[in-house]
Design an enzyme around this catalytic site. Structure first.
Site: not given
Length: 462
Positions: A332, A338
């Site tokens: 990601k 994240e």
């Protein structure tokens, strides 16, 4: 549900009793497959990793080892849809944002269903289609302009295909809110409120579909607000207009959404939590983001949702809730966090106990109490580049925010560099727009702090 055992009911069932029982069972099955089960815990199944297990293994793991009975996909991945066939797990799929304009045309909406839904039902329990993800937050405008028409046309195509039981909606970030504090004063942003969201809510009411939101207390967290954000012990934050007291940020955000819907006349439309979660690792300065705080939030979330307690403005109301996310996804992009929202590693070992395993459903206790802190400021993350900082300045100053303090002769002109100037205008934007955590996102370059960045004659509002 498992097959109903008529034999176990004994030999006293005859005639109309059997008919009544059959009708009851059919209705129960329809209810359980509709996707509207109030207290269900689901998970967002993302695939941005280079070491993730095959979908068939994922389906078997969720069905046999966890309490999770529904998943949400960010696309309509055919391999995943095939893998979840005959599992009974409810599946929500997503139309990519870029395909929204096409779906305003009925033939193209019908073709989308032919490619992405019809080959998999009824074996795969597809219960809902999200038309885009956080479209109002990210834009561009042509997607926003076509969103309601695409939802309506896709629903029409479903009805014509005999699939009217599949709900159509879209997911929103809380960037749709003009303000969220106090929760009873929550309102949608002008322009979006009556221009986009009111007709959308009318469609959702008519089709008995939910309003899907993605509340993330994580984005509003600081070290001193940790307990409030993670369902820890907290003395409470009163809403001065209602007298209601809030002991966690999740309830506060949900009630702000409810108040915004009520202001438009739609308090009866169901609310689904499409995404919410907490990372185990973030930027080095986010010292409060740990495995323990992730346990506190997700474990507390599971307990809270399953309790059926509801919120101060929605007592007893249950929310279908999807944890973000299933796996650690090492591919990601964006900030460190994240890649670290996952509850499980790719080998299915838990990163921590979130209370969703069948063998150990009780999450660990959350963090210890910390004092309340009310003032917050928005500042750039240390890793933000000059180009990103300049982009933030350009954006904020184009949105009607007063940027004269960072111009020559202004109180905050010195030091004359992008970081200092960007810091001032980012905070001004955050404060002006209603203290929404998403108003300090700035494409991942902003962070909320409880340390006042004011200096000399340059005063930062809070």
């Amino acid at each position: 549900m498992d097959s109903f055992n008529f034999r176990a009911m004994g030999s006293t069932l005859h005639g109309h009793h059997v008919v009544v029982l059959l009708v009851f069972v059919v209705l129960l099955r329809l209810t359980s497959s509709s996707g509207a089960s109030g207290s269900s815990i689901g998970v967002n199944y993302g695939t941005l990793g280079d070491n993730l297990p095959p979908p068939a293994q994922v389906a078997n793991f969720l069905k046999t080892k966890t309490i999770i009975d529904r998943i949400k996909l960010f696309d309509a991945n055919p391999d995943i849809l095939r893998a979840f066939a005959n599992t009974g797990i409810a599946v929500t799929i997503t139309v990519p944002n870029g395909e929204i304009p096409n779906l305003t045309q009925l033939p193209l909406a019908q073709q989308w269903l032919a490619n992405n839904v019809k080959p998999f039902v009824p074996q795969t329990n597809i219960v809902r289609i999200l038309v885009g993800n956080e479209v109002l937050h990210w834009g561009p405008q042509n997607l926003i302009d076509n969103l309601n028409a695409a939802m309506s046309t896709l629903h029409q195509a479903l009805v014509q295909s005999g699939l009217a039981h599949i709900q159509v909606t879209t997911a929103h970030s809380l960037g749709i809110l003009l303000r969220s504090q106090p929760p009873s004063t929550g309102r949608f942003r002008p322009g979006w409120d009556t221009g986009v969201l009111k007709p959308m809510l009318q469609f959702l009411r008519e089709t008995k579909s939910p309003f899907v939101v993605n509340p993330y207390p994580y984005f509003g967290s600081t070290a001193k607000l940790l307990n409030y954000c993670t369902f820890g012990r907290y003395r409470g934050w009163p809403d001065r207009y209602t007298g209601k007291v809030y002991f966690n940020m999740f309830d506060s955000l949900m009630d702000a959404v409810y108040s915004s819907m009520k202001a438009l006349g739609y308090p009866d439309v169901d609310i689904v939590v499409g995404e919410t979660g907490w990372p185990t690792v973030a930027e080095p300065f986010q010292t409060w983001v740990t495995v323990e705080s992730a346990v506190g939030y997700n474990g507390g979330l599971v307990r809270h949702v399953n309790s059926g307690k509801g919120t101060p403005l929605m007592p007893g109301r249950k929310f279908e809730t999807y944890i973000f996310s299933l796996f650690i996804e090492d591919q990601k992009p964006g900030p460190v966090a994240e890649r670290n929202f996952g509850v499980f590693r790719p080998d299915f070992t838990p990163v921590y106990d979130a209370g969703i395993m069948l063998t150990n459903p009780h999450p660990q206790p959350g963090p210890t109490p910390v004092p309340r802190q009310s003032k917050q400021w928005c500042v750039p993350i240390p890793a933000a580049t000059d180009a990103q900082l300049q982009a933030n300045i350009d954006y904020v100053c184009s949105q009607g925010i007063d940027c004269t303090p960072i111009q020559a002769g202004g109180a905050c002109f010195q030091p004359d560099n992008r970081r200092s100037h960007s810091q001032y205008v980012m905070n001004a934007y955050y404060q002006t727009k209603g203290h929404q955590p998403f108003n300090c996102d700035f494409s991942g370059t902003g962070i909320i702090t409880d340390v006042d960045p004011s200096y000399g004659t340059c005063r930062y509002v809070a």
